[in-house]
Write a protein that holds these residues in place. Structure first.
Motif, PDB file in Angstrom:
ATOM      1  N   ARG A 173       0.826  -1.218   0.000  1.00 61.02           N
ATOM      2  CA  ARG A 173       0.000   0.000   0.000  1.00 61.02           C
ATOM      3  C   ARG A 173       0.858   1.265   0.000  1.00 61.02           C
ATOM      4  O   ARG A 173       0.520   2.257  -0.644  1.00 61.02           O
ATOM      5  CB  ARG A 173      -0.949  -0.005   1.209  1.00 61.02           C
ATOM      6  CG  ARG A 173      -2.211  -0.843   0.960  1.00 61.02           C
ATOM      7  CD  ARG A 173      -3.341  -0.397   1.859  1.00 61.02           C
ATOM      8  NE  ARG A 173      -3.057  -0.698   3.262  1.00 61.02           N
ATOM      9  CZ  ARG A 173      -3.325  -1.870   3.835  1.00 61.02           C
ATOM     10  NH1 ARG A 173      -3.865  -2.850   3.120  1.00 61.02           N
ATOM     11  NH2 ARG A 173      -3.059  -2.090   5.098  1.00 61.02           N
ATOM     12  N   VAL A 177       0.567   4.403  -2.638  1.00 64.90           N
ATOM     13  CA  VAL A 177       0.431   5.833  -2.318  1.00 64.90           C
ATOM     14  C   VAL A 177       1.519   6.640  -3.018  1.00 64.90           C
ATOM     15  O   VAL A 177       1.259   7.688  -3.615  1.00 64.90           O
ATOM     16  CB  VAL A 177       0.480   6.073  -0.794  1.00 64.90           C
ATOM     17  CG1 VAL A 177       0.496   7.564  -0.476  1.00 64.90           C
ATOM     18  CG2 VAL A 177      -0.703   5.404  -0.105  1.00 64.90           C
ATOM     19  N   GLU A 218     -11.972  -0.097  -0.055  1.00 64.21           N
ATOM     20  CA  GLU A 218     -12.367   1.260  -0.424  1.00 64.21           C
ATOM     21  C   GLU A 218     -11.668   2.291   0.484  1.00 64.21           C
ATOM     22  O   GLU A 218     -11.209   3.340   0.012  1.00 64.21           O
ATOM     23  CB  GLU A 218     -13.896   1.399  -0.302  1.00 64.21           C
ATOM     24  CG  GLU A 218     -14.507   2.356  -1.313  1.00 64.21           C
ATOM     25  CD  GLU A 218     -16.018   2.490  -1.129  1.00 64.21           C
ATOM     26  OE1 GLU A 218     -16.751   1.827  -1.893  1.00 64.21           O
ATOM     27  OE2 GLU A 218     -16.434   3.257  -0.229  1.00 64.21           O
ATOM     28  N   SER A 219     -11.529   1.950   1.746  1.00 57.98           N
ATOM     29  CA  SER A 219     -10.897   2.900   2.694  1.00 57.98           C
ATOM     30  C   SER A 219      -9.428   3.151   2.328  1.00 57.98           C
ATOM     31  O   SER A 219      -8.924   4.261   2.474  1.00 57.98           O
ATOM     32  CB  SER A 219     -10.984   2.360   4.123  1.00 57.98           C
ATOM     33  OG  SER A 219     -10.422   1.046   4.155  1.00 57.98           O
ATOM     34  N   ASP A 220      -8.768   2.140   1.759  1.00 57.51           N
ATOM     35  CA  ASP A 220      -7.368   2.332   1.345  1.00 57.51           C
ATOM     36  C   ASP A 220      -7.296   3.343   0.197  1.00 57.51           C
ATOM     37  O   ASP A 220      -6.373   4.160   0.123  1.00 57.51           O
ATOM     38  CB  ASP A 220      -6.760   1.006   0.864  1.00 57.51           C
ATOM     39  CG  ASP A 220      -6.705  -0.050   1.950  1.00 57.51           C
ATOM     40  OD1 ASP A 220      -6.404   0.315   3.104  1.00 57.51           O
ATOM     41  OD2 ASP A 220      -6.994  -1.221   1.652  1.00 57.51           O
ATOM     42  N   ARG A 222      -9.455   5.717  -0.395  1.00 60.02           N
ATOM     43  CA  ARG A 222      -9.773   7.038   0.175  1.00 60.02           C
ATOM     44  C   ARG A 222      -8.538   7.628   0.859  1.00 60.02           C
ATOM     45  O   ARG A 222      -8.164   8.777   0.616  1.00 60.02           O
ATOM     46  CB  ARG A 222     -10.902   6.839   1.213  1.00 60.02           C
ATOM     47  CG  ARG A 222     -11.750   8.037   1.520  1.00 60.02           C
ATOM     48  CD  ARG A 222     -12.776   7.702   2.608  1.00 60.02           C
ATOM     49  NE  ARG A 222     -13.776   6.734   2.141  1.00 60.02           N
ATOM     50  CZ  ARG A 222     -14.860   7.088   1.449  1.00 60.02           C
ATOM     51  NH1 ARG A 222     -15.049   8.359   1.146  1.00 60.02           N
ATOM     52  NH2 ARG A 222     -15.747   6.191   1.047  1.00 60.02           N
ATOM     53  N   GLU A 223      -7.861   6.796   1.646  1.00 62.26           N
ATOM     54  CA  GLU A 223      -6.683   7.277   2.389  1.00 62.26           C
ATOM     55  C   GLU A 223      -5.532   7.611   1.444  1.00 62.26           C
ATOM     56  O   GLU A 223      -4.833   8.604   1.616  1.00 62.26           O
ATOM     57  CB  GLU A 223      -6.251   6.220   3.415  1.00 62.26           C
ATOM     58  CG  GLU A 223      -7.183   6.129   4.617  1.00 62.26           C
ATOM     59  CD  GLU A 223      -7.068   4.789   5.349  1.00 62.26           C
ATOM     60  OE1 GLU A 223      -8.047   4.395   6.014  1.00 62.26           O
ATOM     61  OE2 GLU A 223      -6.019   4.131   5.231  1.00 62.26           O
ATOM     62  N   ALA A 224      -5.376   6.798   0.401  1.00 68.66           N
ATOM     63  CA  ALA A 224      -4.270   7.041  -0.540  1.00 68.66           C
ATOM     64  C   ALA A 224      -4.474   8.358  -1.280  1.00 68.66           C
ATOM     65  O   ALA A 224      -3.544   9.144  -1.460  1.00 68.66           O
ATOM     66  CB  ALA A 224      -4.179   5.885  -1.530  1.00 68.66           C
ATOM     67  N   ALA A 226      -6.121  10.953  -0.223  1.00 70.78           N
ATOM     68  CA  ALA A 226      -5.879  12.047   0.729  1.00 70.78           C
ATOM     69  C   ALA A 226      -4.372  12.218   0.946  1.00 70.78           C
ATOM     70  O   ALA A 226      -3.838  13.326   0.865  1.00 70.78           O
ATOM     71  CB  ALA A 226      -6.583  11.755   2.043  1.00 70.78           C
ATOM     72  N   ALA A 227      -3.669  11.084   1.132  1.00 72.41           N
ATOM     73  CA  ALA A 227      -2.215  11.138   1.378  1.00 72.41           C
ATOM     74  C   ALA A 227      -1.478  11.736   0.180  1.00 72.41           C
ATOM     75  O   ALA A 227      -0.443  12.402   0.331  1.00 72.41           O
ATOM     76  CB  ALA A 227      -1.691   9.737   1.665  1.00 72.41           C
TER      77      ALA A 227
END
Ligand SMILES: C[S@@+](CC[C@H](N)C(=O)[O-])C[C@H]1O[C@@H](n2cnc3c(N)ncnc32)[C@H](O)[C@@H]1O
Ligand SMILES: O=[N+]([O-])c1ccc2c(c1)CN[C@@H](CO)C2
Length: 265
Positions: A173, A177, A218-220, A222-224, A226-227
């Protein structure tokens, strides 16, 4: 968790025609119901580009592979489409289609479906001709490099599209990112990113190649985003029905994300 070596080895044996057969012929390329995955992907793209909000001079498609379906709704809104891929065999496959050469993959069912759902009564040959006219460059790319094209894209792209690439080329992951941040540098501030990708997938087959994939939720995604400095506009998911779990991969679903790079970026 895969390794950069496993990825390099895998992509040395990637067979574009096998990949196309596995994902872009029936049963996955079934246009008879919106319940099927390809109509779902094409509808996400058609709806997102229909507003005309995402437009400009250049759209870059990251990790195009041997496919053009992902460009069919986008191409109406950009003067130039830049396709990219890591493998020469994929760039050559794209070139055959772009030049209308014999032996190229037949995307007409996809073009016909997109014209139907866009609802403008456009003859599919017009859409095909327009994409061929606007698909100006097919470039090598490596998303693991801070400058994925080897040199800055100037002017930067007005929009970025990428389908099933980043998670299929990242060992984990954190690499996903980083790759997203690298390709984000190709996009101008305020530019839009449209991403499609695999959820819960750990491998896929392309002929002799077995490619490792970093399984994402899906949360990964979303976080990627944002990051990597993107503002999320929309994130939708599709659950792969049993009939489409054909053994060519272990994908659980597909995500569709529309994000935007902030203006002050
Ligand atoms: C699963 S395919 C996606 C193809 C197509 N975009 C689609 O929607 O089906 C992943 C693509 O990523 C490409 N690729 C492999 N390594 C890459 C890298 N380091 N940077 C960019 N693309 C890479 C592969 O050659 C392949 O075409
Ligand atoms: O269902 N589909 O339309 C579809 C299309 C392309 C791909 C998948 C599924 C799952 N595997 C990825 C590679 O990681 C490629």
């Amino acid at each position: 968790m895969s390794s950069p070596a496993a990825l390099r080895e895998g992509y040395e044996h990637f067979d574009p025609r096998a990949y196309l057969r596995n994902n872009y012929l029936p049963p996955r390329a079934d246009f008879s119901s919106e319940e099927f995955v390809v109509p779902w992907k094409l509808r996400c793209l058609a709806e997102t580009f229909a507003s005309g909000e995402i437009r400009g001079r250049t759209l870059i498609d990251v990790g195009s592979g041997p496919t053009i379906y992902q460009l069919l709704s986008a191409c109406d809104h950009f003067e130039e489409i830049v396709a990219t891929d890591y493998l020469a065999v994929n760039r050559e496959e794209l070139g055959r289609w772009a030049r209308g050469e014999p032996g190229a993959f037949d995307w007409s069912p996809f073009i016909q479906h997109v014209c139907k759902i866009e609802g403008r009564g456009e003859p599919w040959q017009d859409k095909e001709r327009r994409l061929r006219q606007r698909l100006r460059r097919i470039l090598p790319i490596d998303v693991h490099r801070p400058e994925p094209l080897g040199a800055p894209l100037l002017p930067r792209a007005d929009a970025l599209l990428s389908a099933f690439c980043l998670e299929a080329v990242s060992p984990d992951r954190a690499a996903f990112v980083r790759a997203l941040a690298h390709v984000g540098n190709l996009l101008r501030p305020g530019g839009h990113a449209v991403l499609l990708g695999a959820l819960g997938e750990s491998f896929y087959l392309a002929g002799p190649a077995r490619l490792p994939v970093v399984p994402l939720e899906e949360s990964d995604v979303r976080e990627a985003l944002a990051a990597a400095g993107f503002a999320l506009r929309e994130l939708r998911s599709y659950a792969m029905p049993p009939a489409l779990r054909t053994g060519v991969d272990d994908v659980d679903g597909v995500f569709f994300a529309h994000a935007q790079k902030p203006l002050e970026g």
